[in-house]
Design a protein around this motif. Structure first.
Motif, PDB file in Angstrom:
ATOM      1  N   ASN A  17       0.802  -1.222   0.000  1.00 33.25           N
ATOM      2  CA  ASN A  17       0.000   0.000   0.000  1.00 33.25           C
ATOM      3  C   ASN A  17       0.835   1.272   0.000  1.00 33.25           C
ATOM      4  OD1 ASN A  17       0.992   0.104   2.560  1.00 33.25           O
ATOM      5  ND2 ASN A  17      -0.985   0.123   3.599  1.00 33.25           N
ATOM      6  N   GLY A  18       2.155   1.164  -0.007  1.00 36.18           N
ATOM      7  CA  GLY A  18       3.015   2.338  -0.048  1.00 36.18           C
ATOM      8  C   GLY A  18       3.181   3.037   1.288  1.00 36.18           C
ATOM      9  N   GLY A  19       2.697   2.435   2.355  1.00 38.45           N
ATOM     10  CA  GLY A  19       2.795   3.028   3.684  1.00 38.45           C
ATOM     11  C   GLY A  19       4.114   2.715   4.347  1.00 38.45           C
ATOM     12  N   SER A  20       4.058   2.487   5.631  1.00 36.60           N
ATOM     13  CA  SER A  20       5.249   2.153   6.408  1.00 36.60           C
ATOM     14  C   SER A  20       5.759   0.785   5.984  1.00 36.60           C
ATOM     15  CB  SER A  20       4.916   2.148   7.896  1.00 36.60           C
ATOM     16  OG  SER A  20       4.468   3.420   8.293  1.00 36.60           O
ATOM     17  N   CYS A  21       6.962   0.745   5.451  1.00 38.29           N
ATOM     18  CA  CYS A  21       7.491  -0.492   4.884  1.00 38.29           C
ATOM     19  C   CYS A  21       8.818  -0.871   5.528  1.00 38.29           C
ATOM     20  CB  CYS A  21       7.704  -0.341   3.386  1.00 38.29           C
ATOM     21  SG  CYS A  21       6.230   0.160   2.497  1.00 38.29           S
ATOM     22  N   VAL A  22       9.037  -2.159   5.583  1.00 43.17           N
ATOM     23  CA  VAL A  22      10.280  -2.702   6.099  1.00 43.17           C
ATOM     24  C   VAL A  22      10.934  -3.495   4.976  1.00 43.17           C
ATOM     25  CG1 VAL A  22      11.274  -4.310   7.760  1.00 43.17           C
ATOM     26  CG2 VAL A  22       9.411  -2.819   8.449  1.00 43.17           C
ATOM     27  N   GLU A  23      12.251  -3.361   4.868  1.00 45.39           N
ATOM     28  CA  GLU A  23      13.023  -4.140   3.903  1.00 45.39           C
ATOM     29  C   GLU A  23      14.083  -4.928   4.658  1.00 45.39           C
ATOM     30  OE1 GLU A  23      13.071  -1.472  -0.116  1.00 45.39           O
ATOM     31  OE2 GLU A  23      14.472  -0.885   1.456  1.00 45.39           O
ATOM     32  N   LYS A  41      11.307   3.800   3.391  1.00 44.90           N
ATOM     33  CA  LYS A  41      11.104   5.224   3.088  1.00 44.90           C
ATOM     34  C   LYS A  41      12.374   6.033   3.320  1.00 44.90           C
ATOM     35  CE  LYS A  41       7.720   5.953   5.933  1.00 44.90           C
ATOM     36  NZ  LYS A  41       7.989   4.801   6.738  1.00 44.90           N
ATOM     37  N   SER A  42      13.328   5.466   4.061  1.00 42.38           N
ATOM     38  CA  SER A  42      14.582   6.161   4.382  1.00 42.38           C
ATOM     39  C   SER A  42      15.771   5.237   4.155  1.00 42.38           C
ATOM     40  CB  SER A  42      14.551   6.632   5.838  1.00 42.38           C
ATOM     41  OG  SER A  42      13.445   7.460   6.082  1.00 42.38           O
ATOM     42  N   PRO A  43      16.018   4.824   2.908  1.00 38.92           N
ATOM     43  CA  PRO A  43      17.073   3.846   2.656  1.00 38.92           C
ATOM     44  C   PRO A  43      18.481   4.323   2.992  1.00 38.92           C
ATOM     45  CG  PRO A  43      16.217   4.703   0.593  1.00 38.92           C
ATOM     46  CD  PRO A  43      15.336   5.239   1.685  1.00 38.92           C
ATOM     47  N   GLY A  44      18.691   5.604   3.106  1.00 39.06           N
ATOM     48  CA  GLY A  44      20.015   6.112   3.442  1.00 39.06           C
ATOM     49  C   GLY A  44      20.275   6.194   4.932  1.00 39.06           C
ATOM     50  N   GLU A  45      19.276   5.922   5.722  1.00 36.50           N
ATOM     51  CA  GLU A  45      19.420   5.959   7.183  1.00 36.50           C
ATOM     52  C   GLU A  45      20.098   4.685   7.680  1.00 36.50           C
ATOM     53  OE1 GLU A  45      18.647   8.581   9.137  1.00 36.50           O
ATOM     54  OE2 GLU A  45      18.138   9.665   7.311  1.00 36.50           O
ATOM     55  N   PRO A  46      20.482   4.648   8.952  1.00 44.00           N
ATOM     56  CA  PRO A  46      21.152   3.455   9.484  1.00 44.00           C
ATOM     57  C   PRO A  46      20.320   2.181   9.326  1.00 44.00           C
ATOM     58  CG  PRO A  46      21.380   5.281  11.002  1.00 44.00           C
ATOM     59  CD  PRO A  46      20.401   5.714   9.933  1.00 44.00           C
ATOM     60  N   VAL A  47      21.028   1.077   9.239  1.00 39.41           N
ATOM     61  CA  VAL A  47      20.438  -0.250   9.089  1.00 39.41           C
ATOM     62  C   VAL A  47      20.584  -0.977  10.420  1.00 39.41           C
ATOM     63  CG1 VAL A  47      20.725  -2.467   7.909  1.00 39.41           C
ATOM     64  CG2 VAL A  47      21.011  -0.325   6.640  1.00 39.41           C
ATOM     65  N   LEU A  48      19.535  -1.682  10.821  1.00 34.57           N
ATOM     66  CA  LEU A  48      19.616  -2.511  12.018  1.00 34.57           C
ATOM     67  C   LEU A  48      20.124  -3.888  11.625  1.00 34.57           C
ATOM     68  CD1 LEU A  48      16.184  -1.753  13.710  1.00 34.57           C
ATOM     69  CD2 LEU A  48      18.421  -0.834  14.326  1.00 34.57           C
ATOM     70  N   ASP A  49      21.121  -4.397  12.334  1.00 32.60           N
ATOM     71  CA  ASP A  49      21.609  -5.759  12.144  1.00 32.60           C
ATOM     72  C   ASP A  49      21.056  -6.599  13.288  1.00 32.60           C
ATOM     73  OD1 ASP A  49      23.132  -5.497   9.814  1.00 32.60           O
ATOM     74  OD2 ASP A  49      24.815  -4.672  10.946  1.00 32.60           O
ATOM     75  N   ILE A  50      20.149  -7.500  12.975  1.00 34.95           N
ATOM     76  CA  ILE A  50      19.491  -8.317  13.987  1.00 34.95           C
ATOM     77  C   ILE A  50      20.038  -9.736  13.886  1.00 34.95           C
ATOM     78  CG2 ILE A  50      17.253  -9.190  14.770  1.00 34.95           C
ATOM     79  CD1 ILE A  50      16.037  -6.685  13.395  1.00 34.95           C
ATOM     80  N   PRO A  51      20.419 -10.337  15.021  1.00 39.99           N
ATOM     81  CA  PRO A  51      20.878 -11.727  14.965  1.00 39.99           C
ATOM     82  C   PRO A  51      19.805 -12.601  14.305  1.00 39.99           C
ATOM     83  CG  PRO A  51      21.331 -10.793  17.118  1.00 39.99           C
ATOM     84  CD  PRO A  51      20.467  -9.796  16.384  1.00 39.99           C
ATOM     85  N   ALA A  52      20.243 -13.510  13.436  1.00 41.44           N
ATOM     86  CA  ALA A  52      19.309 -14.321  12.658  1.00 41.44           C
ATOM     87  C   ALA A  52      18.344 -15.106  13.533  1.00 41.44           C
ATOM     88  CB  ALA A  52      20.080 -15.262  11.734  1.00 41.44           C
ATOM     89  N   ASP A  53      18.809 -15.656  14.650  1.00 40.90           N
ATOM     90  CA  ASP A  53      17.909 -16.422  15.511  1.00 40.90           C
ATOM     91  C   ASP A  53      16.842 -15.531  16.143  1.00 40.90           C
ATOM     92  OD1 ASP A  53      19.851 -15.204  17.099  1.00 40.90           O
ATOM     93  OD2 ASP A  53      19.976 -16.870  18.511  1.00 40.90           O
ATOM     94  N   ALA A  54      17.194 -14.312  16.496  1.00 39.03           N
ATOM     95  CA  ALA A  54      16.214 -13.369  17.056  1.00 39.03           C
ATOM     96  C   ALA A  54      15.194 -12.950  15.998  1.00 39.03           C
ATOM     97  CB  ALA A  54      16.920 -12.143  17.630  1.00 39.03           C
ATOM     98  N   PHE A  55      15.657 -12.726  14.772  1.00 38.31           N
ATOM     99  CA  PHE A  55      14.743 -12.362  13.686  1.00 38.31           C
ATOM    100  C   PHE A  55      13.781 -13.512  13.388  1.00 38.31           C
ATOM    101  CE2 PHE A  55      13.564 -11.698   9.206  1.00 38.31           C
ATOM    102  CZ  PHE A  55      13.139 -10.378   9.250  1.00 38.31           C
ATOM    103  N   THR A  56      14.294 -14.735  13.370  1.00 43.34           N
ATOM    104  CA  THR A  56      13.453 -15.910  13.140  1.00 43.34           C
ATOM    105  C   THR A  56      12.393 -16.035  14.229  1.00 43.34           C
ATOM    106  OG1 THR A  56      15.232 -17.071  12.000  1.00 43.34           O
ATOM    107  CG2 THR A  56      13.467 -18.434  12.905  1.00 43.34           C
ATOM    108  N   ALA A  57      12.782 -15.831  15.484  1.00 48.15           N
ATOM    109  CA  ALA A  57      11.823 -15.907  16.588  1.00 48.15           C
ATOM    110  C   ALA A  57      10.757 -14.813  16.463  1.00 48.15           C
ATOM    111  CB  ALA A  57      12.552 -15.781  17.924  1.00 48.15           C
ATOM    112  N   PHE A  58      11.162 -13.624  16.048  1.00 50.59           N
ATOM    113  CA  PHE A  58      10.221 -12.522  15.852  1.00 50.59           C
ATOM    114  C   PHE A  58       9.202 -12.867  14.758  1.00 50.59           C
ATOM    115  CE2 PHE A  58       9.208  -8.723  13.302  1.00 50.59           C
ATOM    116  CZ  PHE A  58       8.442  -8.034  14.227  1.00 50.59           C
TER     117      PHE A  58
END
Length: 70
Positions: A17-23, A41-58
């Protein structure tokens, strides 16, 4: 922090829908055990590095409705 220009970013399938998006950058995640996540919407801003196991659990918690029930 992951350097974002060299990564291949994938937008969430829920972002049509073009709203708040996560990549995220799955190729990086597969080889480095961290999942880079950014605001589309802000690709030049900082990137979060999330441990893969934490991302999988999320993601699992979101899908099965158990996120935040502990």
């Amino acid at each position: 922090m992951t350097e974002s220009p060299s990564l291949l970013w994938v937008k969430s399938t829920y972002s049509n829908n073009g709203g708040s998006c996560v990549e995220w950058a799955p190729a990086h995640a597969a080889t480095n055990s961290t999942v880079p996540v950014r605001d589309s919407k802000s690709p030049g801003e900082p990137v979060l590095d999330i441990p893969a196991d934490a991302f999988t659990a999320f993601v699992t918690g979101v899908k099965d409705g158990t996120l935040g029930t502990r």
